[in-house]
Motif scaffolding. Sequence first.
Motif, PDB file in Angstrom:
ATOM      1  N   THR A 155       0.971  -1.203   0.183  1.00 10.63           N
ATOM      2  CA  THR A 155       0.268  -0.072  -0.034  1.00 10.63           C
ATOM      3  C   THR A 155       0.899   1.278  -0.059  1.00 10.63           C
ATOM      4  O   THR A 155       1.962   1.333   0.517  1.00 10.63           O
ATOM      5  CB  THR A 155      -0.902  -0.233   1.244  1.00 10.63           C
ATOM      6  OG1 THR A 155       0.031   0.139   2.456  1.00 10.63           O
ATOM      7  CG2 THR A 155      -1.871  -1.175   1.051  1.00 10.63           C
ATOM      8  N   ARG A 156       0.351   2.379  -0.663  1.00 11.84           N
ATOM      9  CA  ARG A 156       1.000   3.554  -0.559  1.00 11.84           C
ATOM     10  C   ARG A 156       0.799   4.172   0.651  1.00 11.84           C
ATOM     11  O   ARG A 156      -0.199   3.825   1.437  1.00 11.84           O
ATOM     12  CB  ARG A 156       0.256   4.687  -1.535  1.00 11.84           C
ATOM     13  CG  ARG A 156       0.881   4.014  -3.045  1.00 11.84           C
ATOM     14  CD  ARG A 156       0.152   5.058  -3.954  1.00 11.84           C
ATOM     15  NE  ARG A 156       0.230   4.805  -5.410  1.00 11.84           N
ATOM     16  CZ  ARG A 156      -0.426   4.946  -6.351  1.00 11.84           C
ATOM     17  NH1 ARG A 156      -1.417   6.045  -6.013  1.00 11.84           N
ATOM     18  NH2 ARG A 156      -0.292   4.574  -7.567  1.00 11.84           N
ATOM     19  N   SER A 157       1.814   5.007   1.431  1.00 15.34           N
ATOM     20  CA  SER A 157       1.314   5.790   2.449  1.00 15.34           C
ATOM     21  C   SER A 157       0.762   6.934   2.200  1.00 15.34           C
ATOM     22  O   SER A 157       0.887   7.802   1.275  1.00 15.34           O
ATOM     23  CB  SER A 157       2.751   6.096   3.102  1.00 15.34           C
ATOM     24  OG  SER A 157       2.417   6.924   4.426  1.00 15.34           O
TER      25      SER A 157
ATOM     26  N   SER B 251      -7.029   4.288   6.700  1.00 17.17           N
ATOM     27  CA  SER B 251      -5.412   4.361   6.859  1.00 17.17           C
ATOM     28  C   SER B 251      -5.232   4.487   8.351  1.00 17.17           C
ATOM     29  O   SER B 251      -5.953   5.223   8.981  1.00 17.17           O
ATOM     30  CB  SER B 251      -4.948   5.568   6.223  1.00 17.17           C
ATOM     31  OG  SER B 251      -5.067   6.823   6.595  1.00 17.17           O
TER      32      SER B 251
ATOM     33  N   GLU C 283      -0.926   4.650   6.604  1.00 17.72           N
ATOM     34  CA  GLU C 283      -0.871   3.276   5.849  1.00 17.72           C
ATOM     35  C   GLU C 283      -2.277   2.675   5.782  1.00 17.72           C
ATOM     36  O   GLU C 283      -2.798   2.381   6.680  1.00 17.72           O
ATOM     37  CB  GLU C 283       0.011   2.325   6.880  1.00 17.72           C
ATOM     38  CG  GLU C 283       0.295   0.938   5.942  1.00 17.72           C
ATOM     39  CD  GLU C 283       1.457   0.017   6.539  1.00 17.72           C
ATOM     40  OE1 GLU C 283       1.428  -1.223   6.103  1.00 17.72           O
ATOM     41  OE2 GLU C 283       1.831   0.309   7.447  1.00 17.72           O
ATOM     42  N   LYS C 284      -2.762   2.468   4.652  1.00 14.54           N
ATOM     43  CA  LYS C 284      -3.938   1.695   4.389  1.00 14.54           C
ATOM     44  C   LYS C 284      -3.922   0.185   4.802  1.00 14.54           C
ATOM     45  O   LYS C 284      -3.243  -0.501   4.576  1.00 14.54           O
ATOM     46  CB  LYS C 284      -4.225   1.621   2.851  1.00 14.54           C
ATOM     47  CG  LYS C 284      -5.658   1.156   2.366  1.00 14.54           C
ATOM     48  CD  LYS C 284      -5.871   1.463   0.769  1.00 14.54           C
ATOM     49  CE  LYS C 284      -7.413   1.296   0.611  1.00 14.54           C
ATOM     50  NZ  LYS C 284      -7.622  -0.283   0.394  1.00 14.54           N
TER      51      LYS C 284
END
Length: 330
Positions: free
Chosen positions: A53-55, A276, A280-281
Amino acid sequence: MRQLSLRSTCSRLLGAAAPAASPVHTRQAASRFSGSLLTGNAKRTNGLVLPLTRSVRFYTADKEPAVQSGEKHEFKAETKKLLHIVAHSLYSQREVFVRELISNASDALEKLRQLQATSADVSSEKPLGIDISIDADSKTITFQDTGIGMNAEELKENLGTIARSGSKAYIEKMQSSDETKDAANTIVGQFGVGFYSAFMVGDKITVYTRSAKPDSEGYCWDSDGLGSYTLSKADNVPVGTKITISVKDDAKEFLDKDKLSEIIKKYSNFVGFPISVNGEKVNTVEALWTKSKNSITEEEHKNFYRFISHSWDDPMYNLVYQADGPLSIR
């Protein structure tokens, strides 16, 4: 052979595994998944291969809210009783406050999405999502959504009184019962009182909110849960709702990011909006029953099965079907 069965909304996924697999634990299902924030890479978590996951943080106000002088209001008598019950009778069930606040945030996001579909005069400043942040140094947990928000009257109605008329009679029944603690465990989430569950872990709650309706002002609501709350106008408040909980000394375990993330996966993984924690997701597995059969890949079948069954093996087969109306399987 073990059979895995999930609640159907539009369609269902069934999976079966070999006898050696671990027992199945079903999870709560929620509304349509609103979109993915995933990269193309992968990682392994508890035996489950998931995309990285993207931050991401859904929104952060450019300026801190500036709170004006406010008015003090007394809670209604039945609300005071409820606050006492929630704060003192649900000790063993305290983690449900996470589920309840996420559920409220999801409802606010869904209301905004529906309003956007029918009205052009609705403010939507940021992507729809739920952002939870933990500050261990200041001992606070913040739940922030970009949903429909509230105006002053809605704050008084939603946070100053019990939302449903049946609650008062239910509380009176509980107080005359010899099993008050057990009965109290059932009230959270049933009568529109989920917000108050935050007082199980917090000794003060501050809410910043601004309605998405045109020309709405920002407001700050805060209370220690002991009988009154203060409602003030506030500047620099984005559309949506931000709830900050000042965590009690005996609830510091909820300031742990990993613990909070596990609670979210336990209760709220299939909420239809991205969640999130500290950027973080967390809810990374999609609710496959909301997708069409042809759009579900074999890898998605495998990851979904592994997530809900807590097992490492692959499903023996996949069956996707749709049903309309009452369904009976024998």
